[in-house]
Design an enzyme around this catalytic site. Sequence first.
Site, mmCIF file in Angstrom:
data_model
loop_
_atom_site.group_PDB
_atom_site.id
_atom_site.type_symbol
_atom_site.label_atom_id
_atom_site.label_comp_id
_atom_site.label_asym_id
_atom_site.label_seq_id
_atom_site.Cartn_x
_atom_site.Cartn_y
_atom_site.Cartn_z
ATOM 1 N N ASP A 33 -10.893 3.099 -8.752
ATOM 2 C CA ASP A 33 -12.090 3.824 -9.249
ATOM 3 C C ASP A 33 -11.380 5.079 -9.709
ATOM 4 O O ASP A 33 -10.964 5.193 -10.907
ATOM 5 C CB ASP A 33 -12.942 4.108 -7.955
ATOM 6 C CG ASP A 33 -14.091 4.791 -8.047
ATOM 7 O OD1 ASP A 33 -14.690 4.664 -9.133
ATOM 8 O OD2 ASP A 33 -14.659 5.589 -7.067
ATOM 9 N N ARG A 38 -19.384 -6.239 3.138
ATOM 10 C CA ARG A 38 -17.896 -6.817 2.935
ATOM 11 C C ARG A 38 -17.999 -8.500 2.825
ATOM 12 O O ARG A 38 -17.157 -8.918 2.100
ATOM 13 C CB ARG A 38 -17.088 -6.405 3.951
ATOM 14 C CG ARG A 38 -16.804 -5.030 3.911
ATOM 15 C CD ARG A 38 -15.334 -4.725 4.699
ATOM 16 N NE ARG A 38 -15.176 -3.391 5.007
ATOM 17 C CZ ARG A 38 -14.594 -2.357 4.533
ATOM 18 N NH1 ARG A 38 -14.326 -2.695 3.017
ATOM 19 N NH2 ARG A 38 -14.529 -1.257 5.015
ATOM 20 N N PHE A 89 -21.896 1.359 -8.245
ATOM 21 C CA PHE A 89 -21.354 1.076 -6.949
ATOM 22 C C PHE A 89 -21.522 -0.364 -6.642
ATOM 23 O O PHE A 89 -22.565 -0.835 -6.731
ATOM 24 C CB PHE A 89 -21.969 1.920 -6.055
ATOM 25 C CG PHE A 89 -21.177 1.937 -4.800
ATOM 26 C CD1 PHE A 89 -19.993 2.927 -4.754
ATOM 27 C CD2 PHE A 89 -21.379 1.353 -3.708
ATOM 28 C CE1 PHE A 89 -19.158 2.797 -3.415
ATOM 29 C CE2 PHE A 89 -20.740 1.224 -2.334
ATOM 30 C CZ PHE A 89 -19.739 2.038 -2.384
ATOM 31 N N GLU A 111 -5.248 -4.478 -4.056
ATOM 32 C CA GLU A 111 -6.251 -3.484 -3.766
ATOM 33 C C GLU A 111 -7.571 -4.022 -4.347
ATOM 34 O O GLU A 111 -7.717 -4.706 -5.206
ATOM 35 C CB GLU A 111 -5.877 -2.223 -4.542
ATOM 36 C CG GLU A 111 -7.038 -1.061 -4.424
ATOM 37 C CD GLU A 111 -7.364 -0.795 -2.915
ATOM 38 O OE1 GLU A 111 -7.725 -1.443 -2.229
ATOM 39 O OE2 GLU A 111 -7.485 0.572 -2.794
ATOM 40 N N ASP A 112 -8.679 -3.581 -3.652
ATOM 41 C CA ASP A 112 -10.142 -4.179 -4.002
ATOM 42 C C ASP A 112 -10.489 -3.588 -5.220
ATOM 43 O O ASP A 112 -10.715 -4.187 -6.303
ATOM 44 C CB ASP A 112 -10.990 -3.914 -3.083
ATOM 45 C CG ASP A 112 -11.179 -2.554 -2.480
ATOM 46 O OD1 ASP A 112 -10.488 -1.635 -2.962
ATOM 47 O OD2 ASP A 112 -11.969 -2.387 -1.555
HETATM 48 P P1 IMP Z 1 -10.027 5.885 -5.843
HETATM 49 O O1 IMP Z 1 -9.247 6.583 -4.710
HETATM 50 O O2 IMP Z 1 -11.316 6.619 -6.168
HETATM 51 O O3 IMP Z 1 -9.576 4.662 -6.695
HETATM 52 O O4 IMP Z 1 -10.811 4.720 -4.565
HETATM 53 C C1 IMP Z 1 -10.578 3.627 -4.196
HETATM 54 C C2 IMP Z 1 -11.225 3.181 -3.124
HETATM 55 O O5 IMP Z 1 -12.507 3.716 -3.021
HETATM 56 C C3 IMP Z 1 -11.467 1.673 -2.891
HETATM 57 O O6 IMP Z 1 -10.299 1.264 -2.252
HETATM 58 C C4 IMP Z 1 -12.619 1.629 -2.142
HETATM 59 O O7 IMP Z 1 -12.308 1.489 -1.039
HETATM 60 C C5 IMP Z 1 -13.503 2.437 -2.554
HETATM 61 N N1 IMP Z 1 -14.627 2.320 -3.830
HETATM 62 C C6 IMP Z 1 -14.421 2.881 -4.892
HETATM 63 N N2 IMP Z 1 -15.512 2.341 -5.854
HETATM 64 C C7 IMP Z 1 -16.342 1.747 -5.138
HETATM 65 C C8 IMP Z 1 -17.326 0.759 -5.034
HETATM 66 O O8 IMP Z 1 -18.082 0.591 -6.211
HETATM 67 N N3 IMP Z 1 -17.687 0.174 -4.022
HETATM 68 C C9 IMP Z 1 -16.957 0.255 -3.007
HETATM 69 N N4 IMP Z 1 -16.112 0.705 -2.698
HETATM 70 C C10 IMP Z 1 -15.598 1.474 -3.689
HETATM 71 MG MG MG Z 2 -10.158 0.386 -0.279
#
Ligand code: IMP
Ligand code: MG
Length: 173
Positions: A101, A163, A150, A97-98
């Site tokens: 968050d 990207r 962000f 995963e990237d």
């Molecule tokens: P989570 O479910 O809140 O953990 O969100 C994860 C997803 O939110 C990641 O796979 C990203 O696609 C997106 N995301 C969360 N933070 C960022 C950021 O700082 N930049 C870009 N995408 C983000």
């Molecule tokens: Mg993502």
Amino acid sequence: MARTLKPFITERRLQARVRALGRTIRADYAGRDLVLVGILKGSFIFMADLARAIRLPLTCDFMRVSSYGSGTASSGKIRMEFDLSHPVKGKDVLLVEDIVDTGWTLNHVLNELLKKKPASLKLAALLHKPARTRVDVPIDYLGFTIPDRFVVGYGLDFDGRYRNLPHVAVLNA
Ligand code: IMP
Ligand code: MG
């Protein structure tokens, strides 16, 4: 106000860290049946580099989930848009995963993957923003811990853009 991009993690640091993760993963998975599962779209660049840094036989598969609209805050609603193309029952799955968050996305995906009965399931994430954690997900292989900003680039987007930046930058919208 105009959007600005401030360089945050250089291409050189990203590449060095990904190579180091690849070496660790190689040592951990030698002789196993490794399947890398990337979560689209954000993981595609990290996954491409990580896969090449793991000097082992492996296969790659992808899932697509969406949690965000076009903004920068998680909705908490996760939708599975498409699933793996091959069964992972009995295989050693490493989810790629990237960024972690809030943790909602990963929590959901890990639960879905467990239903497929892999022999093992671990997580590799390029970035972690601990300040925003809502659900704890254990990250087995982590690139970098970052503050609550962000970020875009190296696969991460804002509204579908940025990207393809070779580095990670902080976006001030
Ligand atoms: P989570 O479910 O809140 O953990 O969100 C994860 C997803 O939110 C990641 O796979 C990203 O696609 C997106 N995301 C969360 N933070 C960022 C950021 O700082 N930049 C870009 N995408 C983000
Ligand atoms: Mg993502």
